[in-house]
Motif scaffolding. Structure first.
Motif, PDB file in Angstrom:
ATOM      1  N   ILE A  76       0.838  -1.205   0.000  1.00  0.00           N
ATOM      2  CA  ILE A  76       0.000   0.000   0.000  1.00  0.00           C
ATOM      3  C   ILE A  76       0.877   1.260   0.000  1.00  0.00           C
ATOM      4  O   ILE A  76       0.620   2.226  -0.736  1.00  0.00           O
ATOM      5  CB  ILE A  76      -0.948   0.009   1.214  1.00  0.00           C
ATOM      6  CG1 ILE A  76      -1.972  -1.124   1.082  1.00  0.00           C
ATOM      7  CG2 ILE A  76      -1.650   1.360   1.349  1.00  0.00           C
ATOM      8  CD1 ILE A  76      -2.857  -1.285   2.311  1.00  0.00           C
ATOM      9  N   GLY A  77       1.939   1.243   0.820  1.00  0.00           N
ATOM     10  CA  GLY A  77       2.826   2.403   0.892  1.00  0.00           C
ATOM     11  C   GLY A  77       3.515   2.702  -0.430  1.00  0.00           C
ATOM     12  O   GLY A  77       3.626   3.858  -0.845  1.00  0.00           O
ATOM     13  N   ILE A  78       3.980   1.642  -1.095  1.00  0.00           N
ATOM     14  CA  ILE A  78       4.644   1.824  -2.388  1.00  0.00           C
ATOM     15  C   ILE A  78       3.676   2.394  -3.417  1.00  0.00           C
ATOM     16  O   ILE A  78       3.994   3.337  -4.162  1.00  0.00           O
ATOM     17  CB  ILE A  78       5.250   0.499  -2.875  1.00  0.00           C
ATOM     18  CG1 ILE A  78       6.525   0.183  -2.081  1.00  0.00           C
ATOM     19  CG2 ILE A  78       5.559   0.554  -4.364  1.00  0.00           C
ATOM     20  CD1 ILE A  78       7.176  -1.109  -2.466  1.00  0.00           C
ATOM     21  N   LEU A  79       2.458   1.851  -3.482  1.00  0.00           N
ATOM     22  CA  LEU A  79       1.473   2.336  -4.451  1.00  0.00           C
ATOM     23  C   LEU A  79       1.109   3.799  -4.184  1.00  0.00           C
ATOM     24  O   LEU A  79       1.055   4.616  -5.111  1.00  0.00           O
ATOM     25  CB  LEU A  79       0.219   1.462  -4.400  1.00  0.00           C
ATOM     26  CG  LEU A  79       0.354   0.039  -4.953  1.00  0.00           C
ATOM     27  CD1 LEU A  79      -0.918  -0.758  -4.694  1.00  0.00           C
ATOM     28  CD2 LEU A  79       0.639   0.091  -6.459  1.00  0.00           C
ATOM     29  N   LEU A  80       0.856   4.115  -2.924  1.00  0.00           N
ATOM     30  CA  LEU A  80       0.458   5.488  -2.599  1.00  0.00           C
ATOM     31  C   LEU A  80       1.585   6.482  -2.887  1.00  0.00           C
ATOM     32  O   LEU A  80       1.345   7.550  -3.474  1.00  0.00           O
ATOM     33  CB  LEU A  80       0.051   5.578  -1.122  1.00  0.00           C
ATOM     34  CG  LEU A  80      -1.311   4.981  -0.748  1.00  0.00           C
ATOM     35  CD1 LEU A  80      -1.533   5.080   0.748  1.00  0.00           C
ATOM     36  CD2 LEU A  80      -2.441   5.708  -1.492  1.00  0.00           C
ATOM     37  N   SER A  81       2.794   6.154  -2.464  1.00  0.00           N
ATOM     38  CA  SER A  81       3.899   7.089  -2.667  1.00  0.00           C
ATOM     39  C   SER A  81       4.176   7.305  -4.151  1.00  0.00           C
ATOM     40  O   SER A  81       4.435   8.437  -4.592  1.00  0.00           O
ATOM     41  CB  SER A  81       5.162   6.588  -1.960  1.00  0.00           C
ATOM     42  OG  SER A  81       5.559   5.316  -2.472  1.00  0.00           O
ATOM     43  N   THR A  82       4.105   6.240  -4.936  1.00  0.00           N
ATOM     44  CA  THR A  82       4.335   6.375  -6.382  1.00  0.00           C
ATOM     45  C   THR A  82       3.266   7.243  -7.021  1.00  0.00           C
ATOM     46  O   THR A  82       3.563   8.152  -7.822  1.00  0.00           O
ATOM     47  CB  THR A  82       4.361   4.993  -7.047  1.00  0.00           C
ATOM     48  OG1 THR A  82       5.370   4.177  -6.426  1.00  0.00           O
ATOM     49  CG2 THR A  82       4.665   5.115  -8.533  1.00  0.00           C
ATOM     50  N   GLN A  83       1.995   7.010  -6.671  1.00  0.00           N
ATOM     51  CA  GLN A  83       0.899   7.781  -7.252  1.00  0.00           C
ATOM     52  C   GLN A  83       0.964   9.248  -6.831  1.00  0.00           C
ATOM     53  O   GLN A  83       0.747  10.147  -7.653  1.00  0.00           O
ATOM     54  CB  GLN A  83      -0.445   7.179  -6.838  1.00  0.00           C
ATOM     55  CG  GLN A  83      -0.724   5.793  -7.415  1.00  0.00           C
ATOM     56  CD  GLN A  83      -0.748   5.816  -8.942  1.00  0.00           C
ATOM     57  OE1 GLN A  83      -1.363   6.673  -9.544  1.00  0.00           O
ATOM     58  NE2 GLN A  83      -0.054   4.867  -9.537  1.00  0.00           N
TER      59      GLN A  83
END
Length: 385
Positions: free
Chosen positions: A42-49
């Protein structure tokens, strides 16, 4: 690092790319079940977006110049500070401070006597207590010896909200169009004062004198004419002063002309609304008073108040612009001494490309409404027919 800085775009782009690469690299290691791997994904997806969206937003802001500083973005502009300068006995407060000059993007654009010049200024309002930056285009005749005694008409040009006055140079390209029209003799030499409609306030005021708040209507109708007349050779009277604006600036142009016909003789409203809005950007502009809100509603004024002796040009398009029905109704309701002309494109949206398409005609129309103040022994200046 400013909000419109190319360095900020590059930095965000590099960080966003690094985040995307990290997501690809670490994703297999986070594919296991469990709370920590799920939170990691979740953290990776949110930070990338978030980084990708921030990069796109900064690119868009650099293009449209919605916000120029971090304080501007966060609404921390503070109370405008007006500095009238030292005033001793007999001194006149200085209301315009010149900060620099800019050239025009036309042939011989670096020569003021051939193309004119843009002045970077700060304007102080003596009555409203407000202050605002502006860009002032002075035509080439302003710098020519044979016109040293001439006083030139003024057009105040307002961009939309939350736009920046710089949009009127980079996106609308008004100085470039004005210089070409003046050189061709289709527009008389005119001073153009380019500003944002908020006039230093950190909200969308719709050019209203807000009860207990910023007196933006007063700033544009009284303070700005006084300041510009003090600093430059300006033609007197309502025939020497006009408004032009796009979107919110268009509503302001029409409203300020209608409410101040003794000072403003004409206005051009590009893709404007004609009502008195209240939303999250404006807040309550009318102190809870329905009567005061009606006074700022241009359609209500046409139906209920005497017609002002001004000339207005309203623009719209048959396809792509939602204000066409109201524009036609506005013209239908107008009666002398109010004169309303319309300029309707076959197609065009709420954007600078559309406004550029009508700008030459708008400048020529304004030129026909305005009058310079020239010595009796001087030759007349070329003007639009």
């Amino acid at each position: 690092m400013g909000l419109t800085s190319l360095k900020l775009i590059i930095l965000l782009g590099v960080v966003a790319f690094a985040a995307a690469a990290a997501a690809v690299f670490f994703w297999p290691k986070l594919s296991r079940q469990g709370v920590l791997p799920i939170l990691g994904r979740i953290g990776i997806l949110l930070s990338t977006q978030v980084l990708l969206m921030a990069t796109v937003a900064v690119i868009g802001n650099r293009y449209f110049v919605f916000y120029t500083t971090w304080d501007d973005l966060l609404g921390h502009t503070g109370k405008p500070v007006v500095n009238f300068g030292a005033a001793g006995p007999g001194d006149v407060p200085k209301l315009v401070k010149e900060n620099g000059t800019e050239t025009i993007d036309v042939p011989q654009g670096k020569n003021p006597q051939a193309a004119g010049q843009i002045m970077q200024v700060d304007v102080a309002g003596r009555r409203s207590g407000m202050g605002s930056p502006a860009l002032v285009y002075l035509p080439p005749q302003y710098f020519q010896a044979q016109y040293k005694d001439r006083r030139f008409p003024v057009v105040v040009v307002l961009t939309g909200y939350p736009g920046n006055e710089r949009n009127l140079v980079t996106r609308l390209e008004l100085p470039k169009f004005a210089a070409n029209e003046i050189a061709a003799g289709r527009v008389q030499p005119t001073i153009y004062v380019m500003m944002r409609p908020s006039a230093g306030a950190n909200r969308d005021t719709e050019c209203t004198d807000v009860p207990g708040g910023p007196q933006v209507g007063m700033f544009f109708s009284q303070d700005l004419p006084e300041a510009i007349s003090q600093a430059y050779r300006v033609a007197p009277g309502a025939r020497g002063w006009a408004m032009l604006g796009d979107s919110t600036g268009g509503y302001c142009a029409a409203k300020l002309a209608m409410l101040n016909s003794d000072r403003i003789g004409a206005g051009v409203a590009l893709s404007a609304d004609y009502g008195a809005p209240m939303d999250g950007d404006t807040g309550d502009l009318y102190g809870g008073s329905k009567a005061y809100r009606n006074q700022n509603d241009l359609m209500w004024r046409l139906r209920n108040m005497p017609m002002p002796p001004v000339s207005l040009l309203l623009t719209s398009s048959e396809s792509g612009e939602p204000n066409l029905p109201e524009t036609r109704e506005f013209q239908r309701l107008a009666k002398p001494p109010l004169k309303v002309d319309t300029l309707v494109l076959p197609t065009g949206g709420h954007n600078f490309k559309t406004w550029q398409a009508v700008l030459p005609d708008a400048l020529r129309w304004l030129s026909a409404q305005q009058k310079s103040d020239q010595p009796k022994d001087s030759a007349p200046v070329a003007a639009s027919p």
